[in-house]
Design an enzyme around this catalytic site. Structure first.
Site, PDB file in Angstrom:
ATOM      1  N   GLU A 219      -0.216  10.240  -1.286  1.00  0.00           N
ATOM      2  CA  GLU A 219      -1.056   9.069  -1.553  1.00  0.00           C
ATOM      3  C   GLU A 219      -0.181   7.826  -1.704  1.00  0.00           C
ATOM      4  O   GLU A 219       0.977   7.931  -2.116  1.00  0.00           O
ATOM      5  CB  GLU A 219      -1.819   9.283  -2.875  1.00  0.00           C
ATOM      6  CG  GLU A 219      -3.306   9.478  -2.752  1.00  0.00           C
ATOM      7  CD  GLU A 219      -4.085   8.231  -2.342  1.00  0.00           C
ATOM      8  OE1 GLU A 219      -3.649   7.478  -1.461  1.00  0.00           O
ATOM      9  OE2 GLU A 219      -5.153   8.031  -2.908  1.00  0.00           O
ATOM     10  N   ASP A 220      -0.752   6.666  -1.422  1.00  0.00           N
ATOM     11  CA  ASP A 220      -0.021   5.412  -1.611  1.00  0.00           C
ATOM     12  C   ASP A 220       0.028   5.018  -3.078  1.00  0.00           C
ATOM     13  O   ASP A 220       1.097   4.769  -3.639  1.00  0.00           O
ATOM     14  CB  ASP A 220      -0.649   4.288  -0.769  1.00  0.00           C
ATOM     15  CG  ASP A 220      -2.164   4.181  -0.953  1.00  0.00           C
ATOM     16  OD1 ASP A 220      -2.747   4.961  -1.734  1.00  0.00           O
ATOM     17  OD2 ASP A 220      -2.775   3.312  -0.301  1.00  0.00           O
TER      18      ASP A 220
ATOM     19  N   PHE B 259      -2.688  -6.118  -8.702  1.00  0.00           N
ATOM     20  CA  PHE B 259      -3.073  -5.764  -7.342  1.00  0.00           C
ATOM     21  C   PHE B 259      -1.920  -6.074  -6.401  1.00  0.00           C
ATOM     22  O   PHE B 259      -1.392  -7.178  -6.391  1.00  0.00           O
ATOM     23  CB  PHE B 259      -4.326  -6.532  -6.908  1.00  0.00           C
ATOM     24  CG  PHE B 259      -4.869  -6.042  -5.600  1.00  0.00           C
ATOM     25  CD1 PHE B 259      -5.609  -4.868  -5.533  1.00  0.00           C
ATOM     26  CD2 PHE B 259      -4.628  -6.733  -4.419  1.00  0.00           C
ATOM     27  CE1 PHE B 259      -6.096  -4.392  -4.322  1.00  0.00           C
ATOM     28  CE2 PHE B 259      -5.106  -6.266  -3.199  1.00  0.00           C
ATOM     29  CZ  PHE B 259      -5.837  -5.092  -3.162  1.00  0.00           C
TER      30      PHE B 259
ATOM     31  N   ARG C 139      -0.873  -4.789   5.629  1.00  0.00           N
ATOM     32  CA  ARG C 139      -0.338  -3.422   5.662  1.00  0.00           C
ATOM     33  C   ARG C 139       1.042  -3.399   6.310  1.00  0.00           C
ATOM     34  O   ARG C 139       1.843  -2.517   6.056  1.00  0.00           O
ATOM     35  CB  ARG C 139      -1.261  -2.486   6.449  1.00  0.00           C
ATOM     36  CG  ARG C 139      -2.617  -2.255   5.800  1.00  0.00           C
ATOM     37  CD  ARG C 139      -3.303  -1.073   6.466  1.00  0.00           C
ATOM     38  NE  ARG C 139      -4.742  -1.026   6.202  1.00  0.00           N
ATOM     39  CZ  ARG C 139      -5.299  -0.467   5.141  1.00  0.00           C
ATOM     40  NH1 ARG C 139      -4.550   0.084   4.217  1.00  0.00           N
ATOM     41  NH2 ARG C 139      -6.607  -0.452   4.983  1.00  0.00           N
TER      42      ARG C 139
ATOM     43  N   ASP D  42      -4.670   4.357  -9.017  1.00  0.00           N
ATOM     44  CA  ASP D  42      -5.132   3.238  -9.841  1.00  0.00           C
ATOM     45  C   ASP D  42      -6.035   3.809 -10.951  1.00  0.00           C
ATOM     46  O   ASP D  42      -5.553   4.170 -12.013  1.00  0.00           O
ATOM     47  CB  ASP D  42      -5.863   2.273  -8.896  1.00  0.00           C
ATOM     48  CG  ASP D  42      -6.358   1.020  -9.550  1.00  0.00           C
ATOM     49  OD1 ASP D  42      -5.783   0.604 -10.558  1.00  0.00           O
ATOM     50  OD2 ASP D  42      -7.331   0.419  -9.065  1.00  0.00           O
TER      51      ASP D  42
HETATM   52  P1  5GP Z   1      -8.245   4.820  -7.418  1.00  0.00           P
HETATM   53  O1  5GP Z   1      -9.328   5.750  -6.964  1.00  0.00           O
HETATM   54  O2  5GP Z   1      -7.090   5.501  -8.083  1.00  0.00           O
HETATM   55  O3  5GP Z   1      -8.811   3.708  -8.267  1.00  0.00           O
HETATM   56  O4  5GP Z   1      -7.740   4.046  -6.161  1.00  0.00           O
HETATM   57  C1  5GP Z   1      -6.947   4.601  -5.212  1.00  0.00           C
HETATM   58  C2  5GP Z   1      -7.014   3.824  -3.925  1.00  0.00           C
HETATM   59  O5  5GP Z   1      -7.345   2.453  -4.140  1.00  0.00           O
HETATM   60  C3  5GP Z   1      -5.657   3.817  -3.295  1.00  0.00           C
HETATM   61  O6  5GP Z   1      -5.507   4.900  -2.414  1.00  0.00           O
HETATM   62  C4  5GP Z   1      -5.612   2.472  -2.586  1.00  0.00           C
HETATM   63  O7  5GP Z   1      -6.128   2.591  -1.286  1.00  0.00           O
HETATM   64  C5  5GP Z   1      -6.525   1.583  -3.412  1.00  0.00           C
HETATM   65  N1  5GP Z   1      -5.754   0.748  -4.360  1.00  0.00           N
HETATM   66  C6  5GP Z   1      -5.560   0.948  -5.686  1.00  0.00           C
HETATM   67  N2  5GP Z   1      -4.792  -0.014  -6.239  1.00  0.00           N
HETATM   68  C7  5GP Z   1      -4.483  -0.848  -5.212  1.00  0.00           C
HETATM   69  C8  5GP Z   1      -3.679  -2.046  -5.128  1.00  0.00           C
HETATM   70  O8  5GP Z   1      -3.078  -2.561  -6.085  1.00  0.00           O
HETATM   71  N3  5GP Z   1      -3.594  -2.605  -3.893  1.00  0.00           N
HETATM   72  C9  5GP Z   1      -4.223  -2.104  -2.788  1.00  0.00           C
HETATM   73  N4  5GP Z   1      -4.052  -2.751  -1.649  1.00  0.00           N
HETATM   74  N5  5GP Z   1      -4.964  -0.979  -2.829  1.00  0.00           N
HETATM   75  C10 5GP Z   1      -5.093  -0.368  -4.033  1.00  0.00           C
END
Ligand code: 5GP
Length: 176
Positions: free
Chosen positions: A98-99, A151, A164, A102
């Site tokens: 995963e990238d 963010f 990206r 959050d």
């Molecule tokens: P979560 O479900 O943990 O809230 O979010 C995960 C997904 O939200 C990540 O795979 C990513 O695609 C997106 N995401 C979460 N934080 C960020 C951020 O700071 N920047 C960007 N561009 N995408 C984020």
């Protein structure tokens, strides 16, 4: 598109160094084993392509598409599958890549979805984690950088589909 004001958050050379360390850890863990490396689309594709090239063992590549931000800066809290794996993973070692984690909702969804398919093992990897943003408990086996609740874009991460292709991770300075 309005140009956003960006500041460097993690430089390209620091990303490369960390990715190489993570690759070495995974090489050690999967020495003499074969594994399926799963890329979570879209955000992980840049990190994934660097990471797999620093894993020195037998891996095959799979892609799992999910969307939870739908291009915005806040998670919708709802995970939509946009592309499923192309092979069964039962009895296989799986590395989920995963990238960023959050709220933790996407990672938990991905873990549950893959574990339901009965892999031999599941190792979770994330380049970035925002511990202050977690809304659900979420354990990750290997994390690159823990960052504050900001963010960020670049190195695969987008804002409304853009940024990206930045080779580094940047923070956006001028959100209204
Ligand atoms: P979560 O479900 O943990 O809230 O979010 C995960 C997904 O939200 C990540 O795979 C990513 O695609 C997106 N995401 C979460 N934080 C960020 C951020 O700071 N920047 C960007 N561009 N995408 C984020």
């Amino acid at each position: 598109m309005n140009k956003l004001k960006l500041s460097t958050y993690i430089a390209a050379e620091d990303l490369q160094k960390k990715v190489n360390e993570m690759g070495a850890t995974l090489t050690k863990k999967f020495k003499d084993k074969k594994a399926i490396a799963v890329c979570v689309l879209k955000g992980s594709f840049v990190f994934y392509s660097d990471l797999i090239r620093s894993i020195d063992t037998d891996i095959t590549c799979e892609f799992f598409g999910v969307s939870s931000y739908q291009g915005n800066t806040q998670s919708s809290g709802e995970v939509k599958v946009t592309l499923d794996l192309s092979v069964p993973i039962e009895g296989e070692h799986v590395i989920l890549i995963e990238d960023i984690v959050d709220t933790g909702i996407t990672m938990n969804y991905l873990k549950a979805s893959l574990l339901a398919r009965k892999p031999k093992s599941l190792t979770t990897v994330a380049l970035l984690e925002k511990p202050e943003a977690l809304k659900v408990p979420c354990e990750i086996d290997l994390v690159g950088f823990k960052i504050p609740n900001d963010f960020v874009v670049g190195y695969g991460l987008d804002y409304q589909g853009y940024y990206r292709n930045l080779p580094y991770i940047a923070q956006v300075q001028n959100f209204q």
